[in-house]
Design an enzyme around this catalytic site. Sequence first.
Site, PDB file in Angstrom:
ATOM      1  N   CYS A 116     -69.722  -0.911 -45.945  1.00  0.00           N
ATOM      2  CA  CYS A 116     -70.230  -2.167 -45.392  1.00  0.00           C
ATOM      3  C   CYS A 116     -71.735  -2.355 -45.588  1.00  0.00           C
ATOM      4  CB  CYS A 116     -69.873  -2.266 -43.910  1.00  0.00           C
ATOM      5  SG  CYS A 116     -68.084  -2.384 -43.637  1.00  0.00           S
ATOM      6  N   HIS A 255     -74.373  -7.796 -41.203  1.00  0.00           N
ATOM      7  CA  HIS A 255     -73.007  -7.493 -41.613  1.00  0.00           C
ATOM      8  C   HIS A 255     -72.047  -7.959 -40.527  1.00  0.00           C
ATOM      9  CE1 HIS A 255     -69.439  -5.506 -42.909  1.00  0.00           C
ATOM     10  NE2 HIS A 255     -69.446  -4.650 -41.889  1.00  0.00           N
ATOM     11  N   ASN A 285     -64.067  -9.026 -41.607  1.00  0.00           N
ATOM     12  CA  ASN A 285     -64.979  -8.090 -42.258  1.00  0.00           C
ATOM     13  C   ASN A 285     -64.567  -7.929 -43.717  1.00  0.00           C
ATOM     14  OD1 ASN A 285     -66.496  -5.938 -43.154  1.00  0.00           O
ATOM     15  ND2 ASN A 285     -65.967  -4.557 -41.484  1.00  0.00           N
TER      16      ASN A 285
END
Length: 330
Positions: A116, A255, A285
Amino acid sequence: MSHRIAAKITGVAGYVPPKVLTNADLEKMVATNDEWIRARTGIRERHIVEKGVPTSALAVEAAKTLLEQTGTDPAEIGMIVVATVTPDMMFPATACLVQEQLGATKAWGFDLSAACAGFAYALTVGAQFAAGAHKKVLVIGSDTMSSIIDYKDRGTAILFGDGAGAVLLEPAADNEGILDFAHDVDGSGGKFLYMPGGGSLNPTSHDTVDKNMHVVHQEGSQVFKYAVRRMAELAVELLERNGFKSSDLALVVPHQANLRIIRAMQERLGIDDSKVMVNIDHYGNTTAGTIPLGLRDAQAQGLLHKGDLVLLVAVGAGYTTGGILMRWAY
């Protein structure tokens, strides 16, 4: 000490596949419900590829849109960095597949794996070359997370989506572009978020498939606590060492892992909702795709202006952490 890079983002684009997986859809697949998912994650829906659509396809769509928007000939691209944990295959690199499909005949490139935090890492790496050896560098974050998710596991099935974003990097003048960056790794966190199968440790076999080793394994509470702490710490560190206050920020693009993580960082910084880009409700995500998709949406919503102080910040599996402070250049 700050680390300025004389490179700037001159274009941003993104792509998500058309198929939408809503919370209502997930209710039919796993023991969950819309209210539970929204309360714990902030996610309402996510985009999922159709069977057989690989990560390179998402990356190419984002890149083609970017090149068209910026009027860039593919032959002008000197380098391609693709951040991903879901490459089309172990090798060749997804960057090679993207290069061929774009017709970027003069580019070299590679994949970067930092989960990520991958896009932040790739942006920092690509910027070094845009400030030096190459005039135009393409940085892409692209992940097809649905290919490695167990849709019987409520803890991970609700979180992830598929998507890609791309930016163009070019040399910057003194008063624009990347002002500073900070990255770190804490390898002790590797055991809390990982995919055990398919590598040299556990090569693919009937046994690894039977043991469900080719999907994301996560200890959510451990990852949550680490991400809340490090995203806030990194944001404060970058601001303080460059002589800025939170009030100087025009926009934070974090993020998009969990809305509660984003709000915890926001509370630490003391900034209001209008200065934080949130689109997790629509995409979930997308791993390396979240920050470039956030930049794309922020630009579309009129939240980015030339000269704005912008902060990008992410925490990922590894653990990997990345932050970039920049003056928006256009």
